[in-house]
Design a protein around this motif. Sequence first.
Motif, mmCIF file in Angstrom:
data_model
loop_
_atom_site.group_PDB
_atom_site.id
_atom_site.type_symbol
_atom_site.label_atom_id
_atom_site.label_comp_id
_atom_site.label_asym_id
_atom_site.label_seq_id
_atom_site.Cartn_x
_atom_site.Cartn_y
_atom_site.Cartn_z
ATOM 1 N N ARG A 1 0.826 -1.203 0.000
ATOM 2 C CA ARG A 1 0.000 0.000 0.000
ATOM 3 C C ARG A 1 0.866 1.261 0.000
ATOM 4 O O ARG A 1 0.360 2.358 -0.204
ATOM 5 C CB ARG A 1 -0.911 0.020 1.227
ATOM 6 N N GLN A 2 2.142 1.075 0.291
ATOM 7 C CA GLN A 2 3.032 2.229 0.384
ATOM 8 C C GLN A 2 3.767 2.438 -0.945
ATOM 9 O O GLN A 2 3.244 2.112 -1.996
ATOM 10 C CB GLN A 2 4.001 2.024 1.556
ATOM 11 N N VAL A 3 4.986 2.964 -0.899
ATOM 12 C CA VAL A 3 5.714 3.339 -2.115
ATOM 13 C C VAL A 3 6.124 2.105 -2.908
ATOM 14 O O VAL A 3 6.786 1.209 -2.391
ATOM 15 C CB VAL A 3 6.965 4.167 -1.756
ATOM 16 N N LEU A 4 5.742 2.065 -4.172
ATOM 17 C CA LEU A 4 6.108 0.984 -5.080
ATOM 18 C C LEU A 4 7.304 1.421 -5.931
ATOM 19 O O LEU A 4 7.742 2.571 -5.847
ATOM 20 C CB LEU A 4 4.903 0.628 -5.948
ATOM 21 N N PRO A 5 7.863 0.539 -6.747
ATOM 22 C CA PRO A 5 9.013 0.929 -7.580
ATOM 23 C C PRO A 5 8.710 2.163 -8.425
ATOM 24 O O PRO A 5 7.632 2.285 -9.009
ATOM 25 C CB PRO A 5 9.236 -0.305 -8.466
ATOM 26 N N ILE A 6 9.671 3.060 -8.476
ATOM 27 C CA ILE A 6 9.509 4.285 -9.253
ATOM 28 C C ILE A 6 10.217 4.117 -10.592
ATOM 29 O O ILE A 6 11.436 3.909 -10.638
ATOM 30 C CB ILE A 6 10.084 5.501 -8.503
ATOM 31 N N ILE A 7 9.449 4.185 -11.659
ATOM 32 C CA ILE A 7 10.003 4.037 -13.004
ATOM 33 C C ILE A 7 9.610 5.279 -13.798
ATOM 34 O O ILE A 7 8.447 5.430 -14.176
ATOM 35 C CB ILE A 7 9.469 2.773 -13.700
ATOM 36 N N PRO A 8 10.549 6.184 -14.052
ATOM 37 C CA PRO A 8 10.220 7.428 -14.750
ATOM 38 C C PRO A 8 9.604 7.175 -16.137
ATOM 39 O O PRO A 8 10.055 6.305 -16.880
ATOM 40 C CB PRO A 8 11.581 8.133 -14.873
ATOM 41 N N LYS A 9 8.567 7.913 -16.430
ATOM 42 C CA LYS A 9 7.915 7.898 -17.742
ATOM 43 C C LYS A 9 7.397 6.508 -18.137
ATOM 44 O O LYS A 9 7.346 6.166 -19.318
ATOM 45 C CB LYS A 9 8.873 8.419 -18.816
ATOM 46 N N SER A 10 7.032 5.725 -17.151
ATOM 47 C CA SER A 10 6.547 4.378 -17.454
ATOM 48 C C SER A 10 5.034 4.378 -17.563
ATOM 49 O O SER A 10 4.340 5.235 -17.016
ATOM 50 C CB SER A 10 6.978 3.397 -16.362
ATOM 51 N N THR A 11 4.528 3.382 -18.258
ATOM 52 C CA THR A 11 3.081 3.178 -18.316
ATOM 53 C C THR A 11 2.649 2.389 -17.097
ATOM 54 O O THR A 11 3.490 1.842 -16.359
ATOM 55 C CB THR A 11 2.697 2.416 -19.595
#
Length: 336
Positions: free
Chosen positions: A253-263
């Motif tokens: 429920r918290q921060v998931l992987p951050i992938i810039p400009k991803s769909t």
Amino acid sequence: MPGALRRLFSTLLIYCHPKNPKLLWDKFYTVFSEDYAYAFPSQSRKVLQLTLRNICYLVESMGKSFSTFDFGDLKLDEIDLQRSNMKEIEELNVPISSEELNSVHLLNTEQRYAYDTIYRRVIKNERGSFFLDGPGGTGKTFLYKTLLANLRVKGNIAIAVASSGIAAANLPGGRTCNSRFKILLDLEGNESSQISKKSSLAELIRACRLIIWDEAPMAKRQAIEHFENTMRDVCSNNLLFGGKIVVFGGDFRQVLPIIPKSTLREAINSSFVMSPMWTKLEKLHLTVNMRAMRDPAFGNFVLDIGDGSHPYENGEDIKLPRSIVISGTEEHALIE
């Protein structure tokens, strides 16, 4: 200063790959060893070994073995080499507080079940891999600290890492997973292990009995899969995580992987739950919010938002209950 020059030399060995490191050594040995030569002016052999030992330690701390570089007949004495290799096993020297040792009886029912399950596997030297699922406030870190203290006090080596530096700082002897296991930030096209089998870090991994990885949902599945392949390579077997007991923990429920400009699809595919390893993990659950025991309504409200079940106004906004809102229109309200 000589110490800074030795560190620079070690950094050059690791990252710049000089063709002839022995030539650099011969050219700058006098300045590398200046402080030791001043302390022991008539003991050239001791000065040489002290200088070598320090550079060996610096190289080992960066994940390489000094023996992998060509220095001709220049080598560390066997006794010093063994001492240098033990430097990486800093988990043996992590302070253990009596408070953490005596916290077992403070665990609630769910925490105690998770503790007993993992502790028993480690003591009996049985294999196992777990995911500890618990929302914020359910006492995951408290459980980790209790587990680490009671295992380390018996001489067992336990490695504690986290996906973020803030979470790692909350664990005794904690490091980020990228730092400890040499996981590159960009794994695309470079999936080979960065840990030499002859390094002291490899010795540490083979000797450890438990690995705890906090905030695992923040990591990309590719990083966790790379870690799993590294464990197999270092331990020289095809068992899951090299046969080591690994405990992942966190809350999706918290921060998931951050992938810039991803769909959305790309973001979902990078989540840990999409990895083939996910179904192989034993799931342990913590549900009691220890931080909000006196205000269960607030705990349930936060969980509802995380689950996406709380009603959204206009499809976007969430209306907060008046009981948790502090008015900002009056100055005294903020002070109170």
